[in-house]
Design an enzyme around this catalytic site. Structure first.
Site, PDB file in Angstrom:
ATOM      1  N   LYS A 198     -13.968   2.019 -11.451  1.00 22.11           N
ATOM      2  CA  LYS A 198     -13.156   2.009 -12.632  1.00 22.11           C
ATOM      3  C   LYS A 198     -12.011   0.972 -12.591  1.00 22.11           C
ATOM      4  CE  LYS A 198      -9.930   3.787 -14.696  1.00 22.11           C
ATOM      5  NZ  LYS A 198      -9.132   2.586 -15.349  1.00 22.11           N
ATOM      6  N   GLU A 272      -4.279   4.289  -1.764  1.00 23.66           N
ATOM      7  CA  GLU A 272      -3.356   3.147  -1.406  1.00 23.66           C
ATOM      8  C   GLU A 272      -2.357   3.018  -2.516  1.00 23.66           C
ATOM      9  OE1 GLU A 272      -3.550   1.192   1.200  1.00 23.66           O
ATOM     10  OE2 GLU A 272      -5.183   1.939   2.123  1.00 23.66           O
ATOM     11  N   CYS A 306       1.923  -4.654  -3.934  1.00 23.01           N
ATOM     12  CA  CYS A 306       2.389  -3.107  -3.588  1.00 23.01           C
ATOM     13  C   CYS A 306       3.388  -3.474  -2.340  1.00 23.01           C
ATOM     14  CB  CYS A 306       1.133  -2.266  -3.143  1.00 23.01           C
ATOM     15  SG  CYS A 306      -0.107  -3.240  -2.418  1.00 23.01           S
ATOM     16  N   GLU A 403      10.527   1.172  -6.978  1.00 21.20           N
ATOM     17  CA  GLU A 403       9.386  -0.159  -7.042  1.00 21.20           C
ATOM     18  C   GLU A 403       9.286  -0.689  -8.392  1.00 21.20           C
ATOM     19  OE1 GLU A 403       5.023   0.702  -7.049  1.00 21.20           O
ATOM     20  OE2 GLU A 403       4.814  -0.880  -5.734  1.00 21.20           O
TER      21      GLU A 403
HETATM   22  P1  NAD Z   1      -1.607   3.176 -12.180  1.00 18.73           P
HETATM   23  O1  NAD Z   1      -1.450   3.965 -11.221  1.00 18.73           O
HETATM   24  O2  NAD Z   1      -1.054   3.321 -13.321  1.00 18.73           O
HETATM   25  O3  NAD Z   1      -3.039   2.620 -12.584  1.00 18.73           O
HETATM   26  C1  NAD Z   1      -4.295   2.283 -11.298  1.00 18.73           C
HETATM   27  C2  NAD Z   1      -5.426   2.946 -11.863  1.00 18.73           C
HETATM   28  O4  NAD Z   1      -5.249   4.239 -12.057  1.00 18.73           O
HETATM   29  C3  NAD Z   1      -5.856   2.285 -13.268  1.00 18.73           C
HETATM   30  O5  NAD Z   1      -7.127   2.051 -13.134  1.00 18.73           O
HETATM   31  C4  NAD Z   1      -5.548   3.365 -14.308  1.00 18.73           C
HETATM   32  O6  NAD Z   1      -6.478   3.350 -15.435  1.00 18.73           O
HETATM   33  C5  NAD Z   1      -5.903   4.730 -13.570  1.00 18.73           C
HETATM   34  N1  NAD Z   1      -5.477   5.945 -14.014  1.00 18.73           N
HETATM   35  C6  NAD Z   1      -4.409   5.882 -14.476  1.00 18.73           C
HETATM   36  N2  NAD Z   1      -3.897   7.349 -14.650  1.00 18.73           N
HETATM   37  C7  NAD Z   1      -5.041   8.114 -14.265  1.00 18.73           C
HETATM   38  C8  NAD Z   1      -5.092   9.359 -14.069  1.00 18.73           C
HETATM   39  N3  NAD Z   1      -4.385  10.482 -14.554  1.00 18.73           N
HETATM   40  N4  NAD Z   1      -6.249   9.756 -13.295  1.00 18.73           N
HETATM   41  C9  NAD Z   1      -7.056   8.933 -12.693  1.00 18.73           C
HETATM   42  N5  NAD Z   1      -6.880   7.521 -12.813  1.00 18.73           N
HETATM   43  C10 NAD Z   1      -5.782   7.050 -13.464  1.00 18.73           C
HETATM   44  O7  NAD Z   1      -1.046   1.877 -11.329  1.00 18.73           O
HETATM   45  P2  NAD Z   1      -0.907   0.280 -11.835  1.00 18.73           P
HETATM   46  O8  NAD Z   1       0.152   0.160 -12.659  1.00 18.73           O
HETATM   47  O9  NAD Z   1      -2.208  -0.164 -12.438  1.00 18.73           O
HETATM   48  O10 NAD Z   1      -0.714  -0.381 -10.611  1.00 18.73           O
HETATM   49  C11 NAD Z   1       0.366  -0.871  -9.944  1.00 18.73           C
HETATM   50  C12 NAD Z   1       0.718   0.107  -8.864  1.00 18.73           C
HETATM   51  O11 NAD Z   1      -0.315   0.081  -7.686  1.00 18.73           O
HETATM   52  C13 NAD Z   1       1.884  -0.063  -8.004  1.00 18.73           C
HETATM   53  O12 NAD Z   1       2.720   1.094  -7.668  1.00 18.73           O
HETATM   54  C14 NAD Z   1       1.516  -0.726  -6.763  1.00 18.73           C
HETATM   55  O13 NAD Z   1       2.368  -0.554  -5.753  1.00 18.73           O
HETATM   56  C15 NAD Z   1       0.296   0.013  -6.457  1.00 18.73           C
HETATM   57  N6  NAD Z   1      -0.849  -0.778  -5.759  1.00 18.73           N
HETATM   58  C16 NAD Z   1      -0.868  -0.259  -4.402  1.00 18.73           C
HETATM   59  C17 NAD Z   1      -1.620  -1.206  -3.511  1.00 18.73           C
HETATM   60  C18 NAD Z   1      -2.138  -0.737  -2.064  1.00 18.73           C
HETATM   61  O14 NAD Z   1      -2.853  -1.228  -1.491  1.00 18.73           O
HETATM   62  N7  NAD Z   1      -1.100   0.130  -1.681  1.00 18.73           N
HETATM   63  C19 NAD Z   1      -2.301  -2.256  -4.315  1.00 18.73           C
HETATM   64  C20 NAD Z   1      -2.109  -2.771  -5.444  1.00 18.73           C
HETATM   65  C21 NAD Z   1      -1.205  -2.012  -6.284  1.00 18.73           C
END
Ligand code: NAD
Length: 501
Positions: A198, A272, A306, A403
């Site tokens: 997804k 992650e 991240c 963050e």
């Molecule tokens: P997010 O957690 O809002 O969304 C990430 C994914 O989760 C999306 O596909 C979203 O649709 C899905 N999602 C949202 N709510 C959900 C739920 N309740 N259940 C299951 N899936 C759900 O994050 P974002 O805003 O898209 O991305 C930014 C964040 O990701 C930042 O905190 C960043 O640090 C982190 N990030 C971490 C890494 C890593 O490798 N550690 C890499 C990239 C981004």
């Protein structure tokens, strides 16, 4: 849907965006069961540039059924390892043949400069598939000499097998859409798992194009299924009773929801999550390296990393010189649409993200922080934010603790080397850290004491498919990439044979 007007987009990319996109389930591209779709926005203009299917729970059920069938009865799991290698390598070749196209897709969908997408996102994705293509033939078990003290005189042969964990749900974010898909799909394919992927709702496009290449490469139908949409299909994957493992990349907040949702069938989990990474500049550092390095640590990918070096700790003697140097680099960064070859930094991915970053800037400035450069949103249209260096910050300010996920660095001085480790480690996160010094002993001592999954010494953002990446503390569970990731996609089976039977 307005047709794509992005300056410099090639005809194939225009045609791809002008299509209405569907879900990949088994070998078919299908509409969402609800028939709903959502708008794909070009963040440089705020215009709708495509439509993607808005998947829901029923679509996840269909995708999981297809993945289960492909796992249990498809040819995938029982293919010769060398054949799985060949197909993964072929996917890498196809991606390479379409590299320019993918860079354009990422640029339009996410906002990042095409040049950067080509050199980092696409290149690293190709490398990831090639690295993983080498593993199917090397997933070995062991033979184990056992003693069994309560069965004297008995003789056994014991060995272990590494088997695929099964159906894997993969939920990814928007900051590196193609690369996150590659990080997830690579080890799943190498180990013989099947997948429901997804993509993030902000950036579904490169995963959909990759889905086309996956079928073209000859990877059997049902091995990779793609459900676009927002939190609803994400939550359905996390809770699904027939998903064996979820690999999630995203925010710590959603990561915790996934832990709860996964409890129903105790599926395996890797996470992650977020970061607030310290970047430490000692006074003896080569400042010609450290200043651009510290700027790169925060401003690469518009700070939407991240692992961004967002807390900059600088030894007092060189504080003014370093912050002024980083501010000067920031002030020279040319903002614009990702397809403009002059652009060095694009927009934030969405209006929501622009609002979040601007909110943090307002909160920091109201609390007494001072912007040496930047400090606000900018541009007549699109979701741009100025690269910003904040000084006069206090450790308890939100801009230091939380963050921001944007081009904002907080810079803080420290006097003696021993003062910096406690403040650098004073965070709920533990994803990455940087150290800048010419003293090799101090560099390694500092690296050893930083509580983070990656530490870069006199460099930053150095990634490779062979290097494990992941977080301590609330930055996650498990590791991506390298051979470590394979442990998260395999089960170990111990087999014992009675040699006297
Ligand atoms: P997010 O957690 O809002 O969304 C990430 C994914 O989760 C999306 O596909 C979203 O649709 C899905 N999602 C949202 N709510 C959900 C739920 N309740 N259940 C299951 N899936 C759900 O994050 P974002 O805003 O898209 O991305 C930014 C964040 O990701 C930042 O905190 C960043 O640090 C982190 N990030 C971490 C890494 C890593 O490798 N550690 C890499 C990239 C981004």
């Amino acid at each position: 849907m307005s047709s794509l007007t992005g300056k410099g987009a090639s005809a194939p990319v225009q045609a791809f965006f002008n299509r209405r996109h569907r879900l990949l389930i088994g070998q078919d591209w299908v509409d969402a069961a609800s028939g709903a779709s959502f708008a794909v926005i070009d963040p440089a203009t705020g215009e709708t540039v495509s439509q993607a299917a808005d998947g829901g729970e029923e679509d996840v059920n269909r995708a999981v059924r297809a993945a289960r069938a492909a796992f249990e009865s498809g040819p995938w799991r029982d293919l010769k390892p060398s054949e799985r290698s060949r197909l993964i390598w072929k996917l890498a070749d196809l991606l390479e043949a379409h590299a320019e196209e993918f860079a354009e897709i990422e640029s339009l969908d996410n906002g990042k400069p095409k040049r950067v997408a080509l050199a980092s996102d696409v290149a690293l994705s190709i490398e990831m598939f090639r690295y993983m293509a080498g593993w199917p033939t090397k997933l070995e078990g062991t033979t184990v000499p056992i003693s069994v003290p309560y069965m004297p005189g008995s003789r056994f042969l014991s060995y272990t097998l590494r088997e695929p964990v099964g159906v894997v749900g993969q939920i990814i974010p928007w900051n590196f859409p193609l690369l996150m898909a590659a990080w997830k799909l690579g080890p799943a394919l190498a180990t013989g798992c099947t997948v429901v992927l997804k993509p993030a709702e902000q950036t579904p496009m490169s995963a959909l194009r990759l889905g086309e290449l996956i079928l073209e490469a000859g990877i059997p139908p049902g091995v990779v299924n793609i459900v676009t949409g927002g939190p609803v299909p994400g939550a359905a994957i996390a809770a699904h009773p027939d998903v064996d493992k979820v690999a999630f990349t995203g925010s710590t907040e959603v990561g915790k929801l996934i832990v709860k949702a996964a409890a129903g069938n105790l599926k395996k989990l890797t996470l992650e999550l977020g970061g607030k990474s310290p970047n430490v500049v000692y006074a003896d550092a080569d400042l010609d390296l450290a200043i651009p390095g510290a700027a790169h640590a925060i401003f690469f990918n518009h700070g939407q990393c991240c692992n961004a070096g967002s807390r900059l700790y600088i030894q007092e003697k060189v504080f003014d010189r370093v912050v002024e140097g980083v501010a000067e680099v920031a002030g020279r960064i040319r903002l614009g649409p990702g397809l403009d070859p002059q652009t060095q930094m694009g927009p934030m991915v969405s209006q929501e993200q622009q609002n979040t970053v601007s909110g943090y800037l307002e909160s920091g400035l109201a609390a007494g922080a001072r912007a040496l450069v930047g400090g606000k949103r900018c541009g007549e249209r699109g979701y741009f934010v100025e690269p910003t260096v904040l000084v006069d910050v206090q450790p308890d300010m939100k801009v230091v603790r939380e963050e921001i996920f944007g081009p904002v660095v907080t810079a803080m001085p420290f006097r003696e080397p021993e003062e910096v480790l406690p403040v650098a480690n004073d965070t709920i996160y533990g994803l990455a850290a940087g150290v800048w010094t010419r003293d090799i002993g101090k560099a390694h001592r500092t690296a050893a004491r930083l509580r983070a999954g990656s530490v870069w010494i006199n460099c930053y953002h150095v990634f490779d498919a062979a290097l494990p990446f992941g977080g301590y503390k609330q930055s996650g569970w498990g590791r991506e990439m390298g051979h470590d990731v394979l442990n998260n996609y395999t089960e170990v089976k111990a087999v014992t044979v009675n040699l006297d039977a």
